[in-house]
Design an enzyme around this catalytic site. Sequence first.
Site, PDB file in Angstrom:
ATOM      1  N   TRP A   1       0.905  -1.163   0.000  1.00 43.63           N
ATOM      2  CA  TRP A   1       0.000   0.000   0.000  1.00 43.63           C
ATOM      3  C   TRP A   1       0.934   1.200   0.000  1.00 43.63           C
ATOM      4  O   TRP A   1       1.588   1.502   0.999  1.00 43.63           O
ATOM      5  CB  TRP A   1      -0.880  -0.040   1.240  1.00 43.63           C
ATOM      6  CG  TRP A   1      -2.015   0.928   1.216  1.00 43.63           C
ATOM      7  CD1 TRP A   1      -3.231   0.743   0.620  1.00 43.63           C
ATOM      8  CD2 TRP A   1      -2.072   2.217   1.835  1.00 43.63           C
ATOM      9  NE1 TRP A   1      -4.028   1.850   0.836  1.00 43.63           N
ATOM     10  CE2 TRP A   1      -3.339   2.767   1.576  1.00 43.63           C
ATOM     11  CE3 TRP A   1      -1.163   2.967   2.586  1.00 43.63           C
ATOM     12  CZ2 TRP A   1      -3.737   4.019   2.032  1.00 43.63           C
ATOM     13  CZ3 TRP A   1      -1.555   4.218   3.041  1.00 43.63           C
ATOM     14  CH2 TRP A   1      -2.822   4.731   2.758  1.00 43.63           C
TER      15      TRP A   1
ATOM     16  N   LYS B   1     -20.055   5.545   5.514  1.00 48.38           N
ATOM     17  CA  LYS B   1     -20.254   4.256   4.853  1.00 48.38           C
ATOM     18  C   LYS B   1     -20.537   4.460   3.367  1.00 48.38           C
ATOM     19  O   LYS B   1     -19.955   3.817   2.517  1.00 48.38           O
ATOM     20  CB  LYS B   1     -21.419   3.546   5.535  1.00 48.38           C
ATOM     21  CG  LYS B   1     -21.344   2.114   5.774  1.00 48.38           C
ATOM     22  CD  LYS B   1     -20.395   1.548   6.785  1.00 48.38           C
ATOM     23  CE  LYS B   1     -19.053   2.181   6.978  1.00 48.38           C
ATOM     24  NZ  LYS B   1     -18.379   1.888   8.193  1.00 48.38           N
TER      25      LYS B   1
END
Length: 608
Positions: free
Chosen positions: A74, A485
């Site tokens: 990452w 979300k």
Amino acid sequence: MCGIVGYLGHKNAAEVIVDGLSKLEYRGYDSAGIAVVNEGKLEVRKFKGRLSVLAEDIEKNNLEGNLGIGHTRWATHGEPSDVNSHPHYNQDKTIAVVHNGIIENYMELKEELKSEGIEFKSETDTEVIAHLVDKYYKGNLLDAVYKAVSKLRGAYALGVICKDNEKELVAVRKDSPLIAGVGEGENFIASDIPALLKYTKKVYFLENEEVVHIKDNELKIYDSERNLVEKEIYDVKWDIEAASKGGYDSFMLKEINEQPEGVKNTLERRLDDDGNIVLEGIKISKEELEKINKIYIVACGTAYHAGLLGKNALEKYLKVPVISDIASEFRYNENFVDENSLVILVSQSGETADTLAVLRDVKEKGAKVLAITNVVGSSISREADEVFYTWAGPEIAVASTKAYTTQITSLYMIALNFALAKGTISEEYYKEIINKMKKLPEKIEEIISKQEKIKDIAKKIVSKEHVFFLGRGVDYSLAMEGSLKLKEVSYIHSEAFAAGELKHGTIALIEGETPVIAIATQEKLFEKMVSNMQEVKARGAFVISIAQQHNESVEKVSDEVIYIPNCDDMLVPILAVIPMQLLAYYVSTMKGLDVDKPRNLAKSVTVE
Ligand code: F6R
């Protein structure tokens, strides 16, 4: 964040490592690589992109050997590219290194190594480690790794191998997660348990600065002074099923569906035969509770949102002011923590770098630290004074769902238990609210069973550019979670507003057909919320409200209503979040996105 798997045994290392890395994909990554030693040769393959690119390459050109290290990267230092991918190696390509973390002094080390004639291939901080190990390598890899890490500042989990010995692997961790696994005639290292479950359930959790030395068939652990450490082996309680999709098309959907069980386990496993909450292991006496004059709840992201609801419960029940903050802010602010403070840290992974930094800081200031975490053996669980484990089971999808509802459940249980001990709530109320909590799992199930309606609503917002979430009080905290979300899995811009603040500026954003999700679950704020909904509706918003079943009057100011079962105002957030999780899931999948691994995100944020 980056994933590491290392293997030494009798199997094909590449196969074990690629399989292990696939179980760490949830951590988020942008490239993958592997190094294997075979017949005196070190072979490295690494590619930008998905793990499948590496897997396909290995399928085409076999990679033999029983010793290897693999990595999913990452990117932090240098863009995602083949050359920046791990493993990194020294000039002669005899030593390979995989790394998770950040080396803070890599620039000065790089300059030093360059002045000694070393040429660097990548832009990464990790490459300095490969050259450092090489510099100190005089035929003993363990010696060389000890010397190299003594020069490093920052966070690291490292796996190191050398072409000179195809039966030796050295690993070390400081402030980045790493475990070691023991199988039959084979040993492993990995960033997390799912990578190893297919092969072994016996793992060692490593403390900071411990070094793993796998040689031939033996695995030894040493401390930073090179003393042998005798550690207890941990038997993992869950199996591979728990960490697989189990028939669902995504981990996120599976984990949303696992919430009735997660909440039930978190609650009922701590109720004794008389229905009282037993906080096993948490030893805070009545005297200590009385001494506590400040409570802090510190966390990041979704865990921070759960903390906001914990603040509400603790203030209401314990009658103590509670400060709830984001760990990355808290750690650099004047926070007034002292020995009379209780600091509650909430973290699903137990590895979040900012939350961990707060833990260390407040412990130095003498505060009592209570951690709520989902991962046994994680750094936060090991370093906190007291730990309350959520019983959510492994959470793999990047977007947190079941961790959130079990974190809220945990915070409420702690608040109720402390309040009863301190005498700030009555025994009668305590019993009544616990009985109501026991009914939560079936109510969550009821919401999940009516998800078709949420799917229909998702169709109406899938093509929108902006979505707003409104709420008051705890519904505002919920609005923040609903908004997070949606944006993280659907990439639609969304924001949460405190409904009472609308008139102070943000209502300017509302125009024809803007979807506004209005959360109106609180009885005492219901009418005020309805007025705010009227205000946005009058400006053309498409209002989708979330309300308790008995509040049908909400229909007058809504275009769509998602009803949740009637429930005590205190507990209703645990229900009201479920439709928002499902909405985010449906919008993401309708857009054809990877709902489990949203772009740019990592499951466990182990760097600052
Ligand atoms: C969002 C999400 C993140 C995490 C945050 C903290 O869906 O999952 O916001 O909540 O990164 O992670 P933990 O709880 O592991 O400390």
